[in-house]
Design a protein around this motif. Structure first.
Motif, PDB file in Angstrom:
ATOM      1  N   VAL A 241      68.018  30.399   5.957  1.00 22.30           N
ATOM      2  CA  VAL A 241      68.072  31.732   6.555  1.00 22.30           C
ATOM      3  C   VAL A 241      66.662  32.282   6.775  1.00 22.30           C
ATOM      4  CG1 VAL A 241      68.786  34.129   6.184  1.00 22.30           C
ATOM      5  CG2 VAL A 241      70.384  32.261   5.671  1.00 22.30           C
ATOM      6  N   ALA A 242      65.788  32.077   5.793  1.00 27.50           N
ATOM      7  CA  ALA A 242      64.410  32.555   5.933  1.00 27.50           C
ATOM      8  C   ALA A 242      63.710  31.871   7.098  1.00 27.50           C
ATOM      9  CB  ALA A 242      63.642  32.312   4.635  1.00 27.50           C
ATOM     10  N   TYR A 243      63.988  30.579   7.301  1.00 27.68           N
ATOM     11  CA  TYR A 243      63.355  29.865   8.409  1.00 27.68           C
ATOM     12  C   TYR A 243      63.856  30.401   9.747  1.00 27.68           C
ATOM     13  CZ  TYR A 243      60.855  26.088  10.681  1.00 27.68           C
ATOM     14  OH  TYR A 243      59.957  25.385  11.457  1.00 27.68           O
ATOM     15  N   PHE A 244      65.137  30.689   9.835  1.00 31.74           N
ATOM     16  CA  PHE A 244      65.678  31.277  11.060  1.00 31.74           C
ATOM     17  C   PHE A 244      64.926  32.553  11.417  1.00 31.74           C
ATOM     18  CE2 PHE A 244      68.366  34.436  13.105  1.00 31.74           C
ATOM     19  CZ  PHE A 244      68.933  33.747  14.156  1.00 31.74           C
ATOM     20  N   ARG A 245      64.652  33.372  10.432  1.00 25.93           N
ATOM     21  CA  ARG A 245      64.034  34.669  10.679  1.00 25.93           C
ATOM     22  C   ARG A 245      62.541  34.569  10.955  1.00 25.93           C
ATOM     23  NH1 ARG A 245      67.361  37.375   5.680  1.00 25.93           N
ATOM     24  NH2 ARG A 245      69.178  38.091   6.885  1.00 25.93           N
ATOM     25  N   SER A 246      61.838  33.666  10.259  1.00 22.92           N
ATOM     26  CA  SER A 246      60.377  33.697  10.354  1.00 22.92           C
ATOM     27  C   SER A 246      59.710  32.341  10.250  1.00 22.92           C
ATOM     28  CB  SER A 246      59.815  34.625   9.266  1.00 22.92           C
ATOM     29  OG  SER A 246      60.204  34.170   7.972  1.00 22.92           O
ATOM     30  N   GLY A 247      60.437  31.245  10.456  1.00 24.38           N
ATOM     31  CA  GLY A 247      59.848  29.918  10.368  1.00 24.38           C
ATOM     32  C   GLY A 247      58.767  29.696  11.408  1.00 24.38           C
ATOM     33  N   ALA A 248      57.876  28.756  11.122  1.00 20.94           N
ATOM     34  CA  ALA A 248      56.733  28.509  11.996  1.00 20.94           C
ATOM     35  C   ALA A 248      57.088  27.674  13.213  1.00 20.94           C
ATOM     36  CB  ALA A 248      55.622  27.810  11.204  1.00 20.94           C
ATOM     37  N   GLY A 249      58.184  26.910  13.148  1.00 20.06           N
ATOM     38  CA  GLY A 249      58.537  26.010  14.226  1.00 20.06           C
ATOM     39  C   GLY A 249      59.401  26.646  15.292  1.00 20.06           C
ATOM     40  N   ASN A 250      59.776  25.833  16.290  1.00 24.64           N
ATOM     41  CA  ASN A 250      60.470  26.352  17.459  1.00 24.64           C
ATOM     42  C   ASN A 250      61.937  26.695  17.228  1.00 24.64           C
ATOM     43  OD1 ASN A 250      58.345  26.412  19.350  1.00 24.64           O
ATOM     44  ND2 ASN A 250      58.482  24.196  19.633  1.00 24.64           N
ATOM     45  N   GLY A 251      62.467  26.407  16.046  1.00 19.43           N
ATOM     46  CA  GLY A 251      63.855  26.773  15.772  1.00 19.43           C
ATOM     47  C   GLY A 251      64.037  28.189  15.260  1.00 19.43           C
ATOM     48  N   SER A 252      62.975  28.820  14.799  1.00 19.63           N
ATOM     49  CA  SER A 252      63.111  30.213  14.360  1.00 19.63           C
ATOM     50  C   SER A 252      63.374  31.080  15.582  1.00 19.63           C
ATOM     51  CB  SER A 252      61.865  30.674  13.611  1.00 19.63           C
ATOM     52  OG  SER A 252      60.723  30.617  14.448  1.00 19.63           O
ATOM     53  N   ILE A 253      64.024  32.203  15.377  1.00 14.08           N
ATOM     54  CA  ILE A 253      64.616  32.954  16.478  1.00 14.08           C
ATOM     55  C   ILE A 253      63.603  33.418  17.524  1.00 14.08           C
ATOM     56  CG2 ILE A 253      64.639  35.071  15.085  1.00 14.08           C
ATOM     57  CD1 ILE A 253      67.210  34.026  17.804  1.00 14.08           C
ATOM     58  N   THR A 254      62.433  33.890  17.109  1.00 20.03           N
ATOM     59  CA  THR A 254      61.483  34.388  18.105  1.00 20.03           C
ATOM     60  C   THR A 254      60.750  33.255  18.819  1.00 20.03           C
ATOM     61  OG1 THR A 254      59.812  34.706  16.372  1.00 20.03           O
ATOM     62  CG2 THR A 254      61.141  36.617  17.002  1.00 20.03           C
ATOM     63  N   HIS A 255      60.688  32.076  18.213  1.00 21.30           N
ATOM     64  CA  HIS A 255      60.116  30.919  18.897  1.00 21.30           C
ATOM     65  C   HIS A 255      61.149  30.259  19.812  1.00 21.30           C
ATOM     66  CE1 HIS A 255      57.209  31.184  15.456  1.00 21.30           C
ATOM     67  NE2 HIS A 255      56.371  30.944  16.449  1.00 21.30           N
ATOM     68  N   ALA A 256      62.398  30.235  19.386  1.00 23.43           N
ATOM     69  CA  ALA A 256      63.457  29.650  20.214  1.00 23.43           C
ATOM     70  C   ALA A 256      63.741  30.505  21.440  1.00 23.43           C
ATOM     71  CB  ALA A 256      64.732  29.470  19.393  1.00 23.43           C
ATOM     72  N   VAL A 257      63.539  31.812  21.312  1.00 23.23           N
ATOM     73  CA  VAL A 257      63.754  32.754  22.423  1.00 23.23           C
ATOM     74  C   VAL A 257      62.456  33.522  22.622  1.00 23.23           C
ATOM     75  CG1 VAL A 257      65.330  34.480  23.388  1.00 23.23           C
ATOM     76  CG2 VAL A 257      66.135  32.963  21.562  1.00 23.23           C
ATOM     77  N   PRO A 258      61.470  32.902  23.267  1.00 23.26           N
ATOM     78  CA  PRO A 258      60.122  33.497  23.292  1.00 23.26           C
ATOM     79  C   PRO A 258      59.962  34.690  24.213  1.00 23.26           C
ATOM     80  CG  PRO A 258      60.161  31.439  24.546  1.00 23.26           C
ATOM     81  CD  PRO A 258      61.497  31.559  23.866  1.00 23.26           C
ATOM     82  N   TYR A 259      60.796  34.791  25.278  1.00 18.89           N
ATOM     83  CA  TYR A 259      60.617  35.873  26.244  1.00 18.89           C
ATOM     84  C   TYR A 259      61.950  36.549  26.540  1.00 18.89           C
ATOM     85  CZ  TYR A 259      56.265  33.325  26.982  1.00 18.89           C
ATOM     86  OH  TYR A 259      55.079  32.675  26.790  1.00 18.89           O
ATOM     87  N   LEU A 260      61.913  37.857  26.693  1.00 18.43           N
ATOM     88  CA  LEU A 260      63.097  38.640  27.030  1.00 18.43           C
ATOM     89  C   LEU A 260      62.972  39.180  28.450  1.00 18.43           C
ATOM     90  CD1 LEU A 260      63.600  40.639  23.694  1.00 18.43           C
ATOM     91  CD2 LEU A 260      64.661  38.474  24.390  1.00 18.43           C
ATOM     92  N   HIS A 261      64.093  39.212  29.155  1.00 19.32           N
ATOM     93  CA  HIS A 261      64.145  39.680  30.537  1.00 19.32           C
ATOM     94  C   HIS A 261      65.360  40.590  30.709  1.00 19.32           C
ATOM     95  CE1 HIS A 261      61.298  36.435  31.610  1.00 19.32           C
ATOM     96  NE2 HIS A 261      62.092  35.606  30.934  1.00 19.32           N
ATOM     97  N   THR A 262      65.411  41.261  31.860  1.00 18.34           N
ATOM     98  CA  THR A 262      66.599  42.008  32.271  1.00 18.34           C
ATOM     99  C   THR A 262      66.889  41.642  33.719  1.00 18.34           C
ATOM    100  OG1 THR A 262      66.039  43.850  30.812  1.00 18.34           O
ATOM    101  CG2 THR A 262      67.666  44.280  32.535  1.00 18.34           C
ATOM    102  N   ASP A 263      68.156  41.282  34.013  1.00 18.60           N
ATOM    103  CA  ASP A 263      68.454  40.892  35.392  1.00 18.60           C
ATOM    104  C   ASP A 263      68.783  42.109  36.248  1.00 18.60           C
ATOM    105  OD1 ASP A 263      71.135  41.548  34.921  1.00 18.60           O
ATOM    106  OD2 ASP A 263      71.839  39.467  34.933  1.00 18.60           O
ATOM    107  N   SER A 264      69.046  41.876  37.523  1.00 14.67           N
ATOM    108  CA  SER A 264      69.243  42.984  38.459  1.00 14.67           C
ATOM    109  C   SER A 264      70.511  43.778  38.186  1.00 14.67           C
ATOM    110  CB  SER A 264      69.278  42.449  39.899  1.00 14.67           C
ATOM    111  OG  SER A 264      70.329  41.505  40.060  1.00 14.67           O
ATOM    112  N   ASP A 265      71.432  43.203  37.441  1.00 21.14           N
ATOM    113  CA  ASP A 265      72.655  43.909  37.057  1.00 21.14           C
ATOM    114  C   ASP A 265      72.517  44.625  35.723  1.00 21.14           C
ATOM    115  OD1 ASP A 265      74.042  43.172  39.343  1.00 21.14           O
ATOM    116  OD2 ASP A 265      74.730  41.284  38.457  1.00 21.14           O
ATOM    117  N   GLY A 266      71.340  44.568  35.132  1.00 24.38           N
ATOM    118  CA  GLY A 266      71.085  45.277  33.888  1.00 24.38           C
ATOM    119  C   GLY A 266      71.418  44.499  32.630  1.00 24.38           C
ATOM    120  N   TYR A 267      71.724  43.215  32.748  1.00 24.93           N
ATOM    121  CA  TYR A 267      72.044  42.411  31.563  1.00 24.93           C
ATOM    122  C   TYR A 267      70.767  41.885  30.911  1.00 24.93           C
ATOM    123  CZ  TYR A 267      76.996  42.468  32.677  1.00 24.93           C
ATOM    124  OH  TYR A 267      78.283  42.875  32.915  1.00 24.93           O
ATOM    125  N   ALA A 268      70.686  42.009  29.598  1.00 23.40           N
ATOM    126  CA  ALA A 268      69.545  41.496  28.850  1.00 23.40           C
ATOM    127  C   ALA A 268      69.652  39.981  28.747  1.00 23.40           C
ATOM    128  CB  ALA A 268      69.505  42.120  27.459  1.00 23.40           C
TER     129      ALA A 268
END
Length: 413
Positions: A241-268
Motif C-alpha cells: 500500500v505504501a508503494y502504491f502511494r509513494s513508491g519510487a518506480g512507475n507503478g506508484s500512482i503518480t508515476h503510473a498516471v503522470p499527467y492529468l487532462h480534461t477533454d472537451s466534454d469536461g471529463y477528467a
C-alpha cells in the motif's frame, strides 16, 4: 526447501472501513482471551476472508443470480463453464523450476494451471460443485509441494509478480476447503514469490528506477499485497500500500498516471505511463492496478479513490482512446538502463488499439455502481467486451493470461 509462514502483528492507520474492522478485531480478541499486540498494546486489525478480488458478498450475489438464471450473471457463468480450464478433469503440470525469459521457458505450465485453479475454484464457490473444489485444491497442492524456483532473465520478475498475485487469489477462494493445504501454500508464497517481488520493488534489477514500465511494478506490488492478505502478514500488506502511494518506480500512482487532462466534454482524464508504448500493455495496466485496488478495497483501503480518483481518470483516458476516440497527450520522458539515459514518447501509440482484455467490468461496477460516478468511457468499454472470459479465452500467448477475468460474473451489480 525449508519454508516458514510469516507472522506479524503490525497495525496501520484506520481507513475507509477501518473503524468497523478494528471494532471486529477487538471484539474477536476479547472473546478469545488472547491476541497478538503491537508495541503500543493495541490488537492488530483483522484481515477479511475471502478478501482479495472477491468478497463474500460478491460470491453470494453471483451464486443467487446464476441460480435464478438472471443476466448478465448467467452469461458470465456460461462463459466460465465453457472454458476448458474450468473443468474438474484438469490435470496439473507442476514443476520445481519455472523459467520466464531466456533459454528453457516453461512458464505456460504455471499460467495455465493458475487459470484452471482459479476457474475451478470459482465454479465451486458459485455453483457449489465439490469436484471443482477438489480439482482446484489438487492443482494448488501440486505446486506448493513442488515449486522451489522462479527464474529466467529479467522477465522472471514478471512471472513472480503476475503469477504471485494470481496464485494467491485462487488460494484465497479455497483457504477453508479441507482438501487444500493452506499452510504449505502460504510457505511457498513467502519463500518463492515474495523475495523476487521485494527484490524488484527495492532494486529494480539494478537498473534506473524508471527503466521498467508500470506493469512491472504493479504486478509485483499486487503479489506482495496478495501474499500479505493470504498469509495475514500486515507488514507485507502495508509495504504494498505504501508503494502504491509513494513508491519510487512507475507503478506508484503518480508515476503510473503522470499527467492529468480534461477533454472537451469536461471529463477528467489521466495519461497512463505506457500510453506512448502500445495499447495492449496499457490495457494490461488497467487490469494490474485494478486488481491491486480491488484487493485493497476488500481489506478496507480505498485506493481506487486515492488522489482524487486518479486511477479512474487514467481508466477513462485509456478506455476513450481504445474506443476509437482521440485523447490529449503530453510528451513523456523517462530514464532507462543503468545510467538513466533519457527517452521520450511524443504521441499516444495506436499499436494494438482496441485490444480486448477482461479488465473493465471490475472498474465499471466499482466507479459507477459502488461510487455512483459518471464513468462514460469505462462503461462503454465494459459493455463492448461483455461477458468477460478469462485465461484461455484471449489467445494462447502470455497476454491472454495476464488477468484472471470473469468480471461480468463476479462484479455485476
Amino acid at each position: 526447501m525449508s519454508r516458514t509462514s510469516p507472522r506479524t502483528s503490525h497495525s496501520r492507520a484506520l481507513s475507509r472501513r477501518g473503524l468497523l474492522t478494528a471494532a471486529g478485531a477487538l471484539a474477536a480478541a476479547a472473546g478469545a482471551g488472547a491476541a497478538f499486540t503491537n508495541a503500543a498494546g493495541a490488537a492488530p486489525l483483522a484481515f477479511t476472508h475471502p478478501g482479495m478480488l472477491h468478497n463474500a458478498g460478491d460470491i453470494n450475489r453471483a451464486r443467487l443470480r446464476v441460480a435464478a438464471g438472471t443476466d448478465p450473471w448467467r452469461s458470465g457463468w456460461n462463459k466460465l463453464t465453457a472454458n476448458p480450464h474450468a473443468q474438474s478433469t484438469w490435470t496439473p503440470r507442476a514443476t520445481a523450476t519455472i523459467i520466464r525469459g531466456g533459454t528453457g521457458q516453461n512458464y505456460s505450465l504455471l499460467s495455465n494451471d493458475i487459470a484452471a485453479a482459479y476457474q475451478n475454484a470459482l465454479r465451486w464457490r458459485v455453483g457449489g460443485t465439490e469436484a471443482n473444489a477438489r480439482c482446484a485444491a489438487g492443482i494448488l497442492n501440486a505446486w506448493s509441494s513442488t515449486l522451489t524456483t522462479v527464474t529466467g532473465n529479467a522477465d522472471r520478475f514478471l512471472a513472480a509478480g503476475i503469477y504471485g498475485w494470481q496464485l494467491a487469489n485462487a488460494a484465497e477462494l479455497l483457504r477453508d476447503h479441507p482438501a487444500f493445504d493452506l499452510a504449505s501454500f502460504q510457505e511457498m508464497m513467502a519463500d518463492v514469490f515474495y523475495p523476487l517481488n521485494n527484490q524488484f520493488l527495492t532494486r529494480h534489477n539494478d537498473a534506473c528506477v524508471t527503466n521498467y514500465w508500470a506493469n512491472w511494478d504493479l504486478c509485483n506490488m499486487a503479489s506482495v499485497l496478495a501474499i500479505g492478505i493470504l498469509n495475514e502478514d500486515r507488514a507485507k500488506y502495508d509495504q504494498a500500500v505504501a508503494y502504491f502511494r509513494s513508491g519510487a518506480g512507475n507503478g506508484s500512482i503518480t508515476h503510473a498516471v503522470p499527467y492529468l487532462h480534461t477533454d472537451s466534454d469536461g471529463y477528467a482524464l489521466g495519461q497512463w505511463q505506457e500510453s506512448g508504448r502500445d495499447q495492449g500493455h496499457t490495457v494490461m495496466g488497467m487490469g494490474q492496478m485494478g486488481a491491486f485496488c480491488e484487493m485493497a478495497w476488500n481489506q478496507g483501503d480505498d485506493l481506487y479513490g486515492y488522489d482524487g480518483n486518479r486511477f479512474m481518470k487514467a481508466a477513462q483516458y485509456v478506455a476513450k482512446y481504445n474506443l476509437g476516440q482521440e485523447v490529449p497527450f503530453t510528451t513523456y520522458t523517462w530514464g532507462t538502463g543503468q545510467n538513466c539515459a533519457r527517452q521520450s514518447h511524443t504521441v499516444v501509440s495506436s499499436a494494438s488499439r482496441g485490444q480486448a482484455r477482461p479488465v473493465w467490468a471490475m472498474l465499471h461496477y466499482h466507479y459507477n455502481r459502488r461510487k455512483y460516478l459518471d464513468d462514460k468511457y469505462i462503461s462503454r468499454m465494459c459493455f463492448s467486451v461483455a461477458p468477460e472470459g478469462g485465461g484461455g479465452d484471449y489467445g494462447s500467448a502470455s497476454g491472454g493470461y495476464d488477468q484472471l477475468g470473469f468480471g461480468t460474473l463476479m462484479y455485476a451489480k
